[in-house]
Each structure stands twice: as C-alpha cells, then as structure tokens.
Design a protein around this motif. Structure first.
Motif, PDB file in Angstrom:
ATOM      1  N   LEU A  25       0.812  -1.213   0.000  1.00 26.36           N
ATOM      2  CA  LEU A  25       0.000   0.000   0.000  1.00 26.36           C
ATOM      3  C   LEU A  25       0.846   1.264   0.000  1.00 26.36           C
ATOM      4  N   TRP A  26       2.075   1.168   0.428  1.00 27.95           N
ATOM      5  CA  TRP A  26       2.994   2.316   0.396  1.00 27.95           C
ATOM      6  C   TRP A  26       3.551   2.510  -1.006  1.00 27.95           C
ATOM      7  N   ARG A  27       4.070   1.461  -1.596  1.00 27.27           N
ATOM      8  CA  ARG A  27       4.683   1.600  -2.922  1.00 27.27           C
ATOM      9  C   ARG A  27       3.666   1.963  -3.997  1.00 27.27           C
ATOM     10  N   ASP A  49       7.518   1.414   4.100  1.00 28.86           N
ATOM     11  CA  ASP A  49       7.521   0.393   3.055  1.00 28.86           C
ATOM     12  C   ASP A  49       7.224  -0.989   3.654  1.00 28.86           C
ATOM     13  N   ASP A  50       7.836  -1.277   4.782  1.00 27.39           N
ATOM     14  CA  ASP A  50       7.596  -2.561   5.442  1.00 27.39           C
ATOM     15  C   ASP A  50       6.131  -2.693   5.850  1.00 27.39           C
ATOM     16  N   GLY A  52       3.592  -1.025   4.644  1.00 26.21           N
ATOM     17  CA  GLY A  52       2.736  -1.034   3.465  1.00 26.21           C
ATOM     18  C   GLY A  52       2.544  -2.434   2.908  1.00 26.21           C
ATOM     19  N   ALA A  53       3.629  -3.233   2.915  1.00 29.21           N
ATOM     20  CA  ALA A  53       3.528  -4.618   2.445  1.00 29.21           C
ATOM     21  C   ALA A  53       2.674  -5.452   3.385  1.00 29.21           C
ATOM     22  N   LEU A  54       2.845  -5.256   4.693  1.00 29.52           N
ATOM     23  CA  LEU A  54       2.075  -6.014   5.666  1.00 29.52           C
ATOM     24  C   LEU A  54       0.590  -5.644   5.602  1.00 29.52           C
ATOM     25  N   ALA A  55       0.304  -4.354   5.535  1.00 30.70           N
ATOM     26  CA  ALA A  55      -1.090  -3.905   5.504  1.00 30.70           C
ATOM     27  C   ALA A  55      -1.800  -4.349   4.237  1.00 30.70           C
ATOM     28  N   GLY A  56      -1.089  -4.328   3.106  1.00 27.69           N
ATOM     29  CA  GLY A  56      -1.700  -4.717   1.843  1.00 27.69           C
ATOM     30  C   GLY A  56      -1.757  -6.208   1.614  1.00 27.69           C
ATOM     31  N   GLY A  57      -1.207  -6.982   2.533  1.00 22.93           N
ATOM     32  CA  GLY A  57      -1.209  -8.434   2.412  1.00 22.93           C
ATOM     33  C   GLY A  57      -1.933  -9.099   3.571  1.00 22.93           C
ATOM     34  N   GLU A  58      -1.181  -9.519   4.568  1.00 26.32           N
ATOM     35  CA  GLU A  58      -1.760 -10.267   5.688  1.00 26.32           C
ATOM     36  C   GLU A  58      -2.863  -9.486   6.407  1.00 26.32           C
ATOM     37  N   LEU A  59      -2.621  -8.207   6.710  1.00 27.41           N
ATOM     38  CA  LEU A  59      -3.603  -7.458   7.494  1.00 27.41           C
ATOM     39  C   LEU A  59      -4.880  -7.208   6.698  1.00 27.41           C
ATOM     40  N   TYR A  60      -4.745  -7.004   5.396  1.00 24.56           N
ATOM     41  CA  TYR A  60      -5.931  -6.836   4.553  1.00 24.56           C
ATOM     42  C   TYR A  60      -6.821  -8.073   4.644  1.00 24.56           C
ATOM     43  N   ARG A  61      -6.212  -9.256   4.565  1.00 24.64           N
ATOM     44  CA  ARG A  61      -6.997 -10.499   4.656  1.00 24.64           C
ATOM     45  C   ARG A  61      -7.632 -10.655   6.037  1.00 24.64           C
TER      46      ARG A  61
END
Length: 547
Positions: A25-27, A49-50, A52-61
């Motif tokens: 979500l950051w990139r 950046d770190d 953003g990847a977590l929020a757009g992946g695991e946390l989103y699910r």
C-alpha cells in the motif's frame, strides 16, 4: 475464449475481475509517498515500506475475518464472578499486535525526531485501509500519551501506551509490556456538550485520587487497560484516568452494560458503562478537564481526517481494480469515457484529502516548537476534520457504483467501507461542532486567522481561478462576525481553498485541475463532471499504477 458450458452446467464464469491482489500500500501510493517526503517524514520510508507490504497483504486479509466475527461481551464467568470482558477473534489480536509493533500507536513518542509524527500519521493511513475498526483503540492510545505525561505519577502508563507491545491480558499494567487506552466523555444527556456531564468524581484521601459514580453513553474501546474520562469534581469538570485493574490486581468499580450495536466498525467494540465507585486519578487541575484533554482530542481529530482519506484511497483502489478488468460494451470499463471521468474525479478528491491530512500532521508535529504552526493546526484540524470526513461517505458510494451490484455485496470490501465512512464525521465532534470551532478560531484567535491566511496566500499566483476565489475571502479573515447558520458554507469554502493551496504549493500535476473542478461556482453536484478534454488515463495512472 471458450464460453461453451459443459453438459448440465448452467453457466461459465468469465468477464469477472480477479480478487483484489495483495500489494504494498505504500509503494502503490505515489501521492502518499510524495506527501510524507514533502512534510518531513522521509527518514521513515523504510518502515513505511515494510508496513505497506504487511497492511496490503496479511492485514488486509485478516480485516475480513475481524469484521465477520464481532466482539462479544462476557459480563460474568462460569462461576458467576463479574468479569466485564470483551472477547475478540484472533484476527483482531493479530491486527493490533502488528500495529503496535510497527508504531501505529507510538512511533511519534518513541522516536521523537523530526518527521516522526508525519510518519506515524502515514502508518495510521496504511493500517486504516486494511482494517478501520482497530484504528479506534490505536488512535486513542497514541493520543493519550501527551495527556498521561502531564502527571508524573502516570509515567508508567505513558511509557507503556507508547511501547511497541500489544498485550490483551486482563492484568495490572505493572505486569504488562504494553497497554491500550480508551476514552469516556460522552453522556446521553449531553453528547458533544461535555460540560453538561453528570458523572461525579468524589475526592478520596490520597492526593489526586477520586471515586467515580455515573454513566457513560459511550465508553470507547472497553477492552482497554484504562480510560481517560471527564467527570464533575468539586472544582468542576475534570480529566481523570480510570484503570481497569487496580495496582493490587483487584477489578475496578465499573460495569460494562452492553456493547453498542453499530452501523459499522464491527471489528471494534464500543460500550455503555456504569461507574460504581470506580477509583481514578486526576490529570491536571480540577475544573480544567476540557483544557487537559484537548490535546488528545486534537490528535484524534487528525486521525479522523487520516481515516477518512484512507477510506477514500482504498475505495478508489477497489473501483479502479474492477474497472481495469471488467469489460462492457466492447471495452474495459476504465476505457469508457464517462467511467474514466468518474474515476479521475475520485482520484482528484483522494489526492487532495491525503495531501491536506499530511500537511495538518506536519503542523501538529511542529506545534510544540512553532507558534505559527500551532495556530495553523488549531484551525486546519477542524477544517480538515469537517470537510474530508464529510466527503468520505459520498466518495465511497460513488466507488461502489463503479462496481455496480458487486459493490453492494459483502464479498467486496466496499460495503464495509461504506458502513465505516460516516463514523469519522461523527466521532470526536460532528460536522457542526467542527464548523463552529472554525468560527471561534477565526473570530477570537487572531493568530489562527493569520496563520490560515498566510497558508492560503503562499499559493497565490499559480492559478487565476484560485486567486479569484481567495480574493473573496478577506472579509471572513478580518475577524468579521459570521452568522452561525453560515458556518458550514464558510468552513467548506475554506477547506476547498486549503486543499487547493496544499496541492498548488506541492506542485502536484493535478493541482490546476482540482482548482478548476472544485473552485468553480457553483461547484459540480456530483463526481464525474470534469471537462471531457482532461487526460483521465494520466490521472488514474498517478493515483493507482496499473498492475
């Protein structure tokens, strides 16, 4: 493409967008990255950046699981003991653990270097896109720290609220590495008029200690380790910290009466509570409760603005993903001129909202050392909280319409965003409260009025339409009396100018288009009314790069 069904099959699935993909979500958010760098938070880019990847992946699910499985109140245990516990799905606990560990509730206090508040605001923006309900306890925990720091006896509370640790166990805070803090201000007879509160704070023998008796119509985050509350002490309305557990481990004297059955915000718990001789410690002087807690309210109002902007961002990403993959009448939806117009207009709104929220975050960060920024933050927070939060619900609805009926189905994220969107405009003071606050600042606080005018003037000379709109404002900014009934009109005009000024000063490639689209008179009544000559594809690529 083979669209023939096998024998006895009724249909073949085709022309359906793939599931919304995992992403960073950051990139993917050029506007956010530019705003963070511009407002001084660039040193934290790696951490963002770190996350953003977590929020757009695991946390989103996990956000879907946390909302499908709402919290439950357990007033008593199996033996009949009163426990007043709130049970959450494991997804909620993982969301909270990740957020606390990455600084959503504490980065600005643990690393008080330039740009830390801006970076913390961006972390909150990223987290809110994945799961908005957990932003409530995270926001209040973050905002409570400066209030707790005012009282030396509460140093441990302040340190553990800012700590990068999540511990949901029901224990005294001395036994926990990190804590969360909620808030209890609202009573049923007063709402935003907190001075009408009736909860009584009776002094005890210990210095600064009180016994609370009363009822709160809303106790936010009832699973917290403690709450900042307002109650009437002998000297007037006062701010107090009420812990869940006393230092000796005993339960404090409160009862959770029920969890609120809310329109949205399903993953999070809100409650109604009775104080039955609950022990509390005063923060600040008696009778100065509003003045004491106002710093917390300033920070939570900023997060309301950030949350609304984050909801816009995610709704736009969902709509654009659908439009890039769905075909109708021989073309992808995103290639249909009218749909492209709507999406581009939403992208304009999203960029302006994000840019303003991060600009206000910089002002809030600088307020302690820069009187001019403090004065600007005073009025800009109220303006932004009113306008950005007001625009979110209509924005999300427009994004739903881009998906058609699919945008109304719970398998999409948009129904959740649509339920969530009205909350930020209500929480921490409704629109009318914010607009009246703007009028007070303009009429009674010359420094705030001058700071706002200076901010607007610095964008002059870049767009003639902006200059013309600004020229109509001086009577409002000279301390002239404005009728209360006109407060919304005044606040909306100022907020639009402030968004335009922020984009113009940033050199955004969409600034001129925003000025033309939003400062026209009268403004367009709906999204999707940009001039047909606009390069819609360029705006959309800037907003959410194509996968």
């Amino acid at each position: 493409m083979n669209t023939e069904a096998a024998p006895f099959e009724t249909h073949v699935v085709f022309n359906q967008p793939p599931p919304f993909p995992e992403c960073n979500l950051w990139r993917d958010d050029r506007v956010l990255r530019e705003a963070v760098a511009r407002e001084g938070g660039g040193a934290f880019a790696t951490a963002l950046d770190d996350y953003g990847a977590l929020a757009g992946g695991e946390l989103y699910r996990l956000g879907f699981d946390a909302n499908r499985n709402r919290p439950l109140l357990r007033t008593h245990d199996a033996q009949g003991q009163r426990i007043d516990a709130v049970d959450f799905h494991p997804a909620w606990h993982r969301l909270m653990d990740a957020a606390k560990a990455h600084g959503v509730a504490g980065l600005s206090w643990r690393q008080p270097q330039p740009g830390a508040h801006v970076a913390r605001a961006a972390l909150s923006f990223l987290h809110h896109q994945a799961e908005a309900g957990s932003s409530c306890p995270l926001t209040m925990t973050h905002a409570a720290v400066p209030v707790l720091r005012r009282e030396p006896a509460l140093a441990e509370w302040a340190a553990k609220a800012a700590a990068p640790h999540y511990d949901p166990r029901d224990l005294p805070i001395a036994q926990k590495p990190g804590i969360t803090v909620g808030m209890g201000m609202t009573e049923k007879q007063g709402g935003s008029d907190v001075r009408s509160n009736r909860t009584c704070a009776t002094p005890l023998a210990g210095e600064g200690e009180y016994s609370l008796v009363g009822h709160k119509w809303f106790l936010s985050a009832p699973m917290s380790d403690g709450w900042l509350v307002l109650a009437q002490a002998p000297g007037g309305l006062s701010c107090l910290l009420m812990p869940r557990r006393l230092p000796d481990g005993a339960r404090n004297g409160f009862r959770l009466m029920r969890l609120k059955d809310k329109l949205g915000d399903w993953a999070n718990a809100s409650s109604e509570v009775e104080f039955c001789g609950a022990w509390a410690r005063r923060i600040g002087a008696e009778g100065r409760g509003v003045a004491t807690i106002i710093e917390m309210v300033m920070l939570t109002r900023l997060d309301c603005m950030l949350g609304a902007a984050a909801e816009m961002r995610m709704a736009l990403a969902q709509a654009l993903h659908h439009a890039r993959h769905r075909r109708a009448f021989g073309r992808r939806l995103v290639e249909q001129p009218l749909m492209a117009n709507v999406l581009a207009d939403l992208a304009l709104e999203s960029e302006a909202s994000t840019a303003l929220a991060l600009r206000v975050a910089r002002a809030v960060e600088a307020a302690a050392r820069d009187p001019a920024e403090a004065a600007f933050a005073r009025v800009a927070t109220a303006l932004g909280k009113f306008w950005v939060c007001r625009r979110a619900a209509g924005f999300v609805n427009e994004a739903q319409e881009c998906l058609g009926g699919a945008g109304y189905i719970e398998e999409s994220m948009l129904p959740r965003l649509y339920r969530q969107a009205p909350l930020n405009s209500i929480w921490e003071g409704s629109g009318n409260v914010q607009c009246l606050d703007v009028l007070r600042a303009l009429s009674r606080e010359p420094q705030s009025r001058q700071a706002l005018l200076r901010e607007l003037e610095q964008a002059r000379g870049r767009e003639a339409a902006y200059d013309a709109a600004l020229d109509a404002l001086p009577p409002l900014l000279d301390g002239a009396t404005v009728a209360e009934a006109a407060a919304r009109r005044v606040a909306a005009s100022l907020a639009l100018l402030l968004q335009a000024a922020t984009l113009l000063r940033a050199g955004s490639p969409v600034a001129g288009l925003f000025v033309a689209a939003r400062l026209a008179s009268p403004p367009p009544p709906a999204y999707g009314m940009l001039e047909a000559s606009v390069a819609f594809a360029d705006i959309l690529e800037r907003a959410v790069p194509a996968a």
